[in-house]
Enzyme design. Structure first.
Site, short mmCIF file in Angstrom:
data_model
loop_
_atom_site.label_atom_id
_atom_site.label_comp_id
_atom_site.label_asym_id
_atom_site.label_seq_id
_atom_site.Cartn_x
_atom_site.Cartn_y
_atom_site.Cartn_z
N GLU A 286 -14.66 47.16 15.22
CA GLU A 286 -13.85 46.06 14.69
C GLU A 286 -13.37 46.34 13.27
O GLU A 286 -12.23 46.00 12.91
CB GLU A 286 -14.63 44.75 14.75
CG GLU A 286 -14.76 44.15 16.14
CD GLU A 286 -15.76 44.88 17.03
OE1 GLU A 286 -15.69 44.73 18.27
OE2 GLU A 286 -16.62 45.61 16.47
N HIS B 26 -22.27 35.52 21.26
CA HIS B 26 -20.94 35.55 21.86
C HIS B 26 -20.38 34.14 22.05
O HIS B 26 -19.46 33.94 22.85
CB HIS B 26 -20.98 36.24 23.22
CG HIS B 26 -21.41 37.66 23.20
ND1 HIS B 26 -22.72 38.04 22.97
CD2 HIS B 26 -20.72 38.81 23.39
CE1 HIS B 26 -22.81 39.36 23.01
NE2 HIS B 26 -21.61 39.85 23.27
#
Length: 332
Positions: A65, A134
Site C-alpha cells: 500500500e 478488515h
C-alpha cells in the site's frame, strides 16, 4: 431542461460506471491497486475495466500500500489523475505517510505550485464477518488532516456523482465506500452527472428531531424514521456525504427547527467524526434552540468482533436508532 435518464444500478456498478466515464473522457485518468485488473477488484468493483481500457490504464500492483499510494502521488504530481483502490480501508494504515505527509501537504508546502489530483477509494465498515483488521470505520482519521477531502457516499447515485467530482478535484480525495452498500441498488443518472463535494443531502424532513448519519447508517436511519413515523414521531434525516469540507448549514438549520438531534455513526464513539458535528452544532446559533442535549449513537469502543451476533451488537442497527430517537423525544 433536458431530463437525465436514470436506471437501477448497484452501488458497485455505479462506481464502475463513474470510473469508465472518467477514463473515457480523460486519458490522464488511470487505476491502480491490488487485483484491480483481471480479477476485477477485491469486491468486483473494477470488473471488466481492464478489458475495456487495457493493462496500462488499469494497473495491478504488488502488495504494498505504501508503494501504491507513493506511485499515485508521483503520477499526480506529473500531471496524471490516478485513482487508487485499497482493498480494505484498514490497509491505509500501511500508507499513511504518503497520504498524510505527502499527498495532503505538497500543495501547501510548495506554495500552490503543485497539485495532487489523486483519488483513493477504500471499502470500509463491518457486516461481512471480516473481523477486526478488515472492518473498521476510519473516516475520522482522514477528516482530521488538512489538505485531504473525505467523502462517504450512501447511495448508488452519490457513489457515481461524488466519485466523478473527486476525480475532477485538484486535491487528494479519500472516498470511503461501505462494503454492505456494494450490492444495494438505486436510480443512477446515465450521464456523467457530478454531485458537488461539500453539499449535505436532506434525505427526509420532519419536525420532531434531526438525525444525522453517514455511510450505511443513512439507510438505517431512513428505515428507523419510517418506524418512528408510525408512532407519530417525524424525523429529518441528513446525510453529510462529504465529511471534509463539511456542509454544516443544513444541519444547523434543521437542528434549529427541530430542537433535537441524534448523530449516528458506525465508528467507535471516542474521537469519532460525529463529535465534530456535535461541536459545530453547539458552537452555532442552533445551540440556543436545543430542547435536549446533543445525542450520539455510535459503535462500541471495541475492535469489530468476528462472531456475527457480536459484530452486529458492536455497531448501531435500525432498532437502536429507533430506541434512541424515541427516548430523545419522550424525555425532552
Amino acid at each position: 431542461m433536458t431530463a437525465v435518464a436514470e436506471r437501477l444500478l448497484t452501488y458497485a456498478e455505479a462506481v464502475r460506471e463513474a470510473l469508465a466515464q472518467a477514463m473515457a473522457a480523460d486519458e490522464r485518468v488511470f487505476l491502480l491497486g491490488e487485483d484491480v485488473g483481471v480479477y476485477g477488484g477485491a469486491f468486483g468493483v473494477t470488473g471488466d475495466l481492464v478489458h475495456r481500457f487495457g493493462a496500462d490504464r488499469v494497473r495491478d500492483t504488488p502488495i504494498s500500500e505504501l508503494g501504491i499510494v507513493g506511485a499515485a502521488v508521483g503520477a499526480a504530481l506529473a500531471g496524471m489523475r490516478p485513482v487508487v483502490e485499497i482493498q480494505f480501508s484498514d490497509f491505509t494504515a500501511q500508507a499513511m505517510d504518503q497520504i498524510v505527509n505527502q499527498a495532503a501537504k505538497i500543495h501547501f508546502m510548495l506554495g500552490g505550485a503543485a497539485t495532487v489530483p489523486m483519488v483513493l477509494r477504500a471499502p470500509g465498515g463491518s457486516g461481512t464477518g471480516a473481523a477486526a483488521q478488515h472492518s473498521q470505520s476510519l473516516e475520522a482519521w482522514f477528516a482530521h488532516v488538512p489538505g485531504l477531502k473525505v467523502v462517504m457516499p450512501a447511495t448508488p447515485a452519490d457513489a457515481k456523482g461524488l466519485l466523478l467530482s473527486a476525480i475532477d478535484d485538484p486535491n487528494p480525495v479519500i472516498v470511503l465506500e461501505h462494503k454492505l452498500l456494494y450490492k444495494q441498488s438505486g436510480e443512477v443518472p446515465s450521464s456523467a452527472e457530478r454531485v458537488p463535494l461539500g453539499q449535505t443531502a436532506v434525505r427526509r424532513t420532519g419536525a420532531d428531531l434531526t438525525i444525522v448519519a453517514t455511510g450505511v447508517m443513512v439507510s438505517r436511519a431512513l428505515s428507523a424514521a419510517e418506524q418512528l413515523a408510525a408512532d407519530g414521531i417525524s424525523a429529518t434525516v441528513l446525510d453529510p456525504r462529504t465529511l471534509r469540507p463539511l456542509d454544516a448549514a443544513p444541519i444547523v438549520d434543521s437542528v434549529t427547527a427541530t430542537g433535537r438531534v441524534l448523530l449516528v455513526q458506525e465508528a467507535p464513539r471516542t474521537g469519532g467524526f460525529m463529535a465534530e458535528v456535535a461541536a459545530q452544532i453547539v458552537e452555532s446559533p442552533a445551540f440556543g434552540h436545543l430542547r435536549a442535549p446533543v445525542s450520539r449513537l455510535c459503535g462500541l469502543d471495541v475492535p469489530i468482533p468476528y462472531a456475527p451476533q457480536l459484530e452486529r451488537a458492536a455497531v448501531p442497527q435500525v432498532d437502536d436508532i429507533v430506541a434512541s430517537a424515541r427516548e430523545l423525544v419522550a424525555r425532552w
